[in-house]
Write a protein that holds these residues in place. Structure first.
Motif, PDB file in Angstrom:
ATOM      1  N   LEU A  79       0.837  -1.193   0.000  1.00 52.95           N
ATOM      2  CA  LEU A  79       0.000   0.000   0.000  1.00 52.95           C
ATOM      3  C   LEU A  79       0.876   1.249   0.000  1.00 52.95           C
ATOM      4  O   LEU A  79       1.922   1.263   0.649  1.00 52.95           O
ATOM      5  CB  LEU A  79      -0.893   0.044   1.246  1.00 52.95           C
ATOM      6  CG  LEU A  79      -1.936  -1.052   1.375  1.00 52.95           C
ATOM      7  CD1 LEU A  79      -2.494  -1.089   2.786  1.00 52.95           C
ATOM      8  CD2 LEU A  79      -3.056  -0.841   0.375  1.00 52.95           C
ATOM      9  N   ILE A  80       0.441   2.256  -0.711  1.00 51.32           N
ATOM     10  CA  ILE A  80       1.108   3.552  -0.658  1.00 51.32           C
ATOM     11  C   ILE A  80       0.087   4.591  -0.206  1.00 51.32           C
ATOM     12  O   ILE A  80      -1.111   4.402  -0.400  1.00 51.32           O
ATOM     13  CB  ILE A  80       1.715   3.959  -2.022  1.00 51.32           C
ATOM     14  CG1 ILE A  80       0.657   3.884  -3.130  1.00 51.32           C
ATOM     15  CG2 ILE A  80       2.932   3.132  -2.346  1.00 51.32           C
ATOM     16  CD1 ILE A  80       1.108   4.453  -4.448  1.00 51.32           C
ATOM     17  N   ALA A  81       0.567   5.647   0.393  1.00 47.76           N
ATOM     18  CA  ALA A  81      -0.337   6.706   0.854  1.00 47.76           C
ATOM     19  C   ALA A  81       0.105   8.035   0.263  1.00 47.76           C
ATOM     20  O   ALA A  81       1.293   8.287   0.087  1.00 47.76           O
ATOM     21  CB  ALA A  81      -0.341   6.774   2.378  1.00 47.76           C
ATOM     22  N   PHE A  82      -0.877   8.849  -0.022  1.00 49.57           N
ATOM     23  CA  PHE A  82      -0.633  10.220  -0.457  1.00 49.57           C
ATOM     24  C   PHE A  82      -1.147  11.120   0.658  1.00 49.57           C
ATOM     25  O   PHE A  82      -2.291  10.986   1.098  1.00 49.57           O
ATOM     26  CB  PHE A  82      -1.344  10.513  -1.785  1.00 49.57           C
ATOM     27  CG  PHE A  82      -0.786   9.727  -2.931  1.00 49.57           C
ATOM     28  CD1 PHE A  82       0.314  10.194  -3.630  1.00 49.57           C
ATOM     29  CD2 PHE A  82      -1.336   8.506  -3.290  1.00 49.57           C
ATOM     30  CE1 PHE A  82       0.856   9.468  -4.681  1.00 49.57           C
ATOM     31  CE2 PHE A  82      -0.809   7.766  -4.338  1.00 49.57           C
ATOM     32  CZ  PHE A  82       0.280   8.252  -5.034  1.00 49.57           C
ATOM     33  N   ASP A  83      -0.296  12.013   1.122  1.00 53.70           N
ATOM     34  CA  ASP A  83      -0.574  12.875   2.269  1.00 53.70           C
ATOM     35  C   ASP A  83      -0.882  14.285   1.771  1.00 53.70           C
ATOM     36  O   ASP A  83      -0.099  14.860   1.016  1.00 53.70           O
ATOM     37  CB  ASP A  83       0.666  12.886   3.173  1.00 53.70           C
ATOM     38  CG  ASP A  83       0.455  13.622   4.466  1.00 53.70           C
ATOM     39  OD1 ASP A  83      -0.614  13.468   5.076  1.00 53.70           O
ATOM     40  OD2 ASP A  83       1.380  14.349   4.885  1.00 53.70           O
ATOM     41  N   PHE A  84      -2.004  14.841   2.199  1.00 50.12           N
ATOM     42  CA  PHE A  84      -2.422  16.176   1.777  1.00 50.12           C
ATOM     43  C   PHE A  84      -2.535  17.075   3.006  1.00 50.12           C
ATOM     44  O   PHE A  84      -3.341  16.799   3.900  1.00 50.12           O
ATOM     45  CB  PHE A  84      -3.767  16.115   1.041  1.00 50.12           C
ATOM     46  CG  PHE A  84      -3.723  15.279  -0.209  1.00 50.12           C
ATOM     47  CD1 PHE A  84      -3.452  15.866  -1.428  1.00 50.12           C
ATOM     48  CD2 PHE A  84      -3.933  13.907  -0.148  1.00 50.12           C
ATOM     49  CE1 PHE A  84      -3.397  15.091  -2.588  1.00 50.12           C
ATOM     50  CE2 PHE A  84      -3.881  13.133  -1.300  1.00 50.12           C
ATOM     51  CZ  PHE A  84      -3.615  13.724  -2.522  1.00 50.12           C
ATOM     52  N   ASP A  85      -1.723  18.140   3.047  1.00 53.01           N
ATOM     53  CA  ASP A  85      -1.723  19.055   4.189  1.00 53.01           C
ATOM     54  C   ASP A  85      -2.444  20.367   3.905  1.00 53.01           C
ATOM     55  O   ASP A  85      -2.803  21.083   4.833  1.00 53.01           O
ATOM     56  CB  ASP A  85      -0.289  19.362   4.639  1.00 53.01           C
ATOM     57  CG  ASP A  85       0.364  18.157   5.288  1.00 53.01           C
ATOM     58  OD1 ASP A  85      -0.368  17.322   5.856  1.00 53.01           O
ATOM     59  OD2 ASP A  85       1.596  18.043   5.216  1.00 53.01           O
ATOM     60  N   ASN A  86      -2.631  20.701   2.622  1.00 51.61           N
ATOM     61  CA  ASN A  86      -3.345  21.918   2.233  1.00 51.61           C
ATOM     62  C   ASN A  86      -2.872  23.161   2.982  1.00 51.61           C
ATOM     63  O   ASN A  86      -3.645  23.858   3.625  1.00 51.61           O
ATOM     64  CB  ASN A  86      -4.862  21.728   2.398  1.00 51.61           C
ATOM     65  CG  ASN A  86      -5.418  20.815   1.324  1.00 51.61           C
ATOM     66  OD1 ASN A  86      -5.053  20.920   0.165  1.00 51.61           O
ATOM     67  ND2 ASN A  86      -6.282  19.907   1.712  1.00 51.61           N
ATOM     68  N   LYS A  87      -1.587  23.429   2.874  1.00 55.83           N
ATOM     69  CA  LYS A  87      -0.993  24.607   3.523  1.00 55.83           C
ATOM     70  C   LYS A  87      -1.176  25.842   2.644  1.00 55.83           C
ATOM     71  O   LYS A  87      -1.190  25.739   1.420  1.00 55.83           O
ATOM     72  CB  LYS A  87       0.486  24.365   3.791  1.00 55.83           C
ATOM     73  CG  LYS A  87       0.729  23.256   4.789  1.00 55.83           C
ATOM     74  CD  LYS A  87       2.205  23.040   5.012  1.00 55.83           C
ATOM     75  CE  LYS A  87       2.412  21.916   6.015  1.00 55.83           C
ATOM     76  NZ  LYS A  87       3.825  21.589   6.176  1.00 55.83           N
TER      77      LYS A  87
END
Length: 185
Positions: A79-87
């Motif tokens: 599994l891979i994850a994409f991280d979204f912080d919306n800075k």
């Protein structure tokens, strides 16, 4: 339902569950805090998105304390994850837009969850996808993985995913009651 070989904390990750006023010191996860298991994505989504378990979407050959997530021990990523912080000042995307983009690109999205630092003003979330589609060798070079993940980030999410978090062997913290989407296949 698809099963995935993952390395997951045996319990919720304490640093995020203990209120900051009661938290003293730096809790460091050791190999003994983890277990390797084969789980359905729905069970993993519940453990991570609702109960705060941290996880690697990867399997490590011989976990050694303090070296569990090291490249030299890495054997396989399911599994891979994409991280979204919306800075502010960066390319931003809503969780619904990211899910829609992932589906349109046929990324084999398994689940999405909001992080503990998520707010309406600054949405923070992760999308977790199966890696089988990428047809990568079990011990593919991390540089090859990184190039693929950067290309997906650019082409699918217009560069909105955190570029510093693109890794096949990253430890992902869980959330409490943050599960947002689970594939129902």
């Amino acid at each position: 339902m698809t099963s995935h070989l993952v390395t997951i904390t045996k319990h919720s990750w304490p640093t995020k569950l203990i209120p900051r006023s009661e938290y003293v010191g730096d809790y460091e996860l050791q190999a003994r805090d983890f277990t390797t298991a084969t789980m359905s994505h729905a069970l993993l989504a519940d453990c991570v998105g609702n109960h705060g378990h941290a996880f690697y979407g990867a399997f490590f050959g011989r976990p050694v304390a303090k070296q569990l997530g090291k490249t030299k021990n890495w054997c396989y990523t399911s599994l891979i994850a994409f991280d979204f912080d919306n800075k502010p000042g960066q390319t931003n995307i809503s969780i619904d837009e990211a899910i829609q983009s992932a589906k349109e690109a046929q990324l084999d999205l398994k689940f999405a969850y909001t992080t503990l630092s998520h707010t309406k003003a600054q949405p923070r979330f992760r999308l977790v996808c199966d890696t089988k589609k990428y047809n990568m060798p079990l011990q593919a070079n991390t540089k090859v993985w990184l190039a693929k993940l950067k290309a997906i980030n650019t082409l699918v999410f217009n560069g909105a995913a955190d570029k510093h978090a693109l890794s096949p062997i990253k430890l992902w913290q869980g959330s409490i009651n943050g599960l947002y989407y689970v594939e129902n296949k």
